[in-house]
Structure formats: C-alpha cells, structure tokens
Scaffold this active site. Structure first.
Site: not given
Length: 403
Positions: A114, A117, A119, A123, A162, A185
């Site tokens: 993943r 990125h 946010h 999270e 992360h 997402e």
C-alpha cells in the site's frame, strides 16, 4: 460445452466472494438460520438474505418505531483490485448513519505494497490475518518501522506519512478505521499522484537531479496497491544515520490482559495504553455461546462495530418508544448512535468476537446493572415496581459480558 444457467452463475460468483474474503475473518458463512415459521411471504423475496436476518424479517415484540439501518456487510461492497492485493470500504455512503467512523478492509499479498501516502483523517488498524511491515515518519524527522501480526494495532495521526507491506508467507488482511464517516480511500494523498502533478523541472530542482530522472514515472492507478518484493529483516530496514521516532505507532492488543467476565472477555485499548491513538478508542469483545454483552450505553460518542467471528444480534433502544433488533455475522459493520442503550447477544454455536470503536481518546460505558445497583433501592423499586429479589440480584461490580 455445458451452458451455464443464471442460477449456476450466481452460485459461482457467490463462491468467489467467499474465497475473496477467506482468511482468519470470514464474511458471511453459508450456514444460515431457517426461515421463521411465523412469517409467510408468497411474493418476490430473497430467502437466503431473509434467513440471515431473522430479527428484521420477524422482529421481537419489543421492537417499535423507526430507526435508521444499523448494519452493513463488507460482502456487499465494491472491491478495488491492484497487482498487490485489494480493498473495499464501508463509509457513510454505504451506511448512512455512520457519521463518525469509516471502515476499510484491505488485503495485501506477500510483498504487496500500500504505497507511501498520508490522510487528512487519523488511521487506526487491526490486523485480522497474516503479517505486515509498516513504516511512518513523524514531524520531528524520526523514522518508524515495525512488523505486526494478528491482533496488533497501528495508529497514524492525520498528516503522518506511512506505508504498509504484506510479509511472507501469505501477506496480510486488516481492518482500517478512519475518524470521519465521510472518508473515501480515493481521497488519499499518494506519493505517485503528487509526483505526476509536479512539473519535471521543479522535481529536478527540488531533488538536485537531472530532469530526465522523471521521464517515466508510474501511473498512480498502478501504484495504489502494487506488487513488490517481500522485504528482508526488520533491522535491515532501519534508516542508518537518522533518528528513530520516539512515538510508538503500533500496539499489541491481544497481548493485553483481558477483563474476564462470566460470559467472555473484553480488551480495551485507548490513549491510556496506546498514547498516540488520540481519535480512536477501541474494545475487543469476546462472547461465549449464549452470552450477552450486557445492557449498557456509551456516554462519549457513537459506537462503530466490526464483527470478526461468529453470529449475534443487537437490540438498540433509541428513546421515545423506539427500538430495533439487527442480526450480525463475520464481516458485518454495526453502528450505535450516541447514548443509545443496547446489548449484543451471541446467537451462534461458537465464540462471537467483535470490535467496538469510538471517535474518542478514551473508552467509556455505563452498565445498566451497575447503575441500578448504585442507586437507592427504594427509588429503583418505585420506578419499576420490582421486588427485593430483583434488587438483591443487582451487582455493584460491572460484568461487561454475562452468561
């Protein structure tokens, strides 16, 4: 070649959905309760779905009024696939009442990444299957790398960059929870997406390399969850010459000593034991067959639930004569709006396990039993017209799960 009927096709695709969700967490087993004998529906209907939700089709006499839907299944969500795994989400779009938290179920193959990125939202995550390596970078310039397994958590505050990567032998699957029901997402700040939208000469100037370095950048559509190489040892990923973060972004929830009760156990993880987790508090509840998560409510925020194993039903009291009962199975999301009284009963033959999540830095609940036991007895008796036998059965000590 044998012609495939519509019924055969549906059966095949249903089997594919089960295979997709296979792992420690199983979404919607094939075994369902029989259709309630007291209900007859001769018109168009789906007996499989109805048999999975008997308390909606044939509700208890105590149900009353209208409440929003408080249940949604990950098995009914759209799957986004990548070369390194897949993901699906239950947000406020899917479960309209869920304003405080959105959930994502993600699977990474061995080596699947993943991508790096960040946010706007915090999270929180619970590992449901396999092993993963996570990385993070804090605001003081400290790096963080850790390996985690089933029952472990991580929490990345808003804006903290992360990544997550599946380890051997079979990658991982995990639940992500974000502290906003409106989370999507697709709103993630992706490393590859930003690089694609910076002029090459600016990239060259920033990193002090030739412009030609950025001639063949990958598409963000290919990078979201992509196949990668299984990393080496944890020590091998330590960043030489830089300071390790002083913040612990991971936590071993299953290693906590549980609160033991007559009908099961509870593990509570909030900022008191996991300091970085400032916007999500959680409890892992295990209820033995026939057991009950006692009558209670939460005085700090709405409750978002994720069912890990087993079968159960939840009755919710919304005041003003309104009450509804919902049935849950592994892979379902449940929701209880702020301060509404409720219980969760194990209706299956195996242990019922689920997570309770709150957009809060602390966990809190009010036990109906303990409250009444801590109120002058004559006052309680005058309210409910109950006798001394009931009063003597009350307990000053909270038992979160009863037989």
């Amino acid at each position: 070649m044998k012609k495939v009927s519509r019924r055969d096709f549906i059966a095949l695709t249903a089997g594919g959905t089960v295979a997709l969700a296979a792992g420690q967490v199983h979404a919607h087993d094939s075994s369902v309760k029989s259709w309630p004998a007291s209900v007859r529906d001769p018109g168009p209907h789906d007996p499989v779905r109805e048999a999975e939700n008997p308390d909606i089709v044939d509700p208890p006499a105590t149900d009353s009024g209208t409440l929003p839907n408080l249940r949604f299944s990950f098995s009914d969500t759209h799957v986004r696939k990548g070369s390194g795994g897949w993901t699906r989400q239950v947000t406020q779009r899917e479960l309209g009442i869920s304003t405080t938290i959105a959930g994502v179920d993600m699977r990474l193959n061995a080596g699947g990444i993943r991508e790096l990125h960040w946010h706007k939202e915090g999270e929180w995550a619970y590992m449901t299957y396999g092993n993963a390596r996570v990385t993070a970078f804090d605001t003081d310039g400290g790096w963080f790398v850790d390996d985690i397994g089933v029952g472990d958590l991580w929490y990345f505050p808003p804006g903290i960059p992360h990544s997550i990567q599946g380890l051997g032998p079979d990658g991982c699957e995990f639940l992500l929870a974000f502290d906003s029901g409106g989370f999507d997402e697709d709103s993630t700040f992706l490393l590859s997406d930003w690089f694609k939208h910076i002029p090459p000469d600016i990239l060259a100037k920033n990193f002090q390399v030739p412009v030609s370095t950025f001639a063949k950048l990958p598409s963000p559509q290919d990078e979201y969850i992509f196949a990668g190489k299984v990393p080496g040892s944890l020590d091998g990923d330590a960043i030489k010459g830089a300071a390790k973060s002083k913040i612990r972004f991971t936590h071993r929830m299953l290693a906590q000593d549980p609160i033991k009760a007559p009908g099961g156990t509870v593990r509570i993880t909030d900022s008191s034991v996991f300091p970085v987790s400032k916007t999500i508090a959680a409890a892992l509840v295990e209820i033995e067959p026939g057991g009950l998560r006692e009558l209670h409510w939460h005085p700090n925020n709405d409750e978002w639930q994720y069912y890990l194993e087993g079968e159960g039903r939840m009755g919710v009291f919304a005041s003003s004569g309104q009450a509804r009962t919902f049935d849950y199975r592994a892979g379902d999301v449940g929701y209880v709006p702020f301060a509404m009284g409720h219980y969760v009963e194990n209706t299956g033959k195996t242990t019922l396990r689920f997570l309770e999540l709150f957009r809060s830095d602390y966990y809190a609940d009010i036990s109906l039993n303990q409250w009444l036991a801590s109120t002058p007895p004559e006052l309680v008796k005058q309210h409910l017209g109950l006798d001394d036998t009931f009063m003597q059965a009350l307990s000053l000590r909270k038992a979160p799960v009863v037989k």
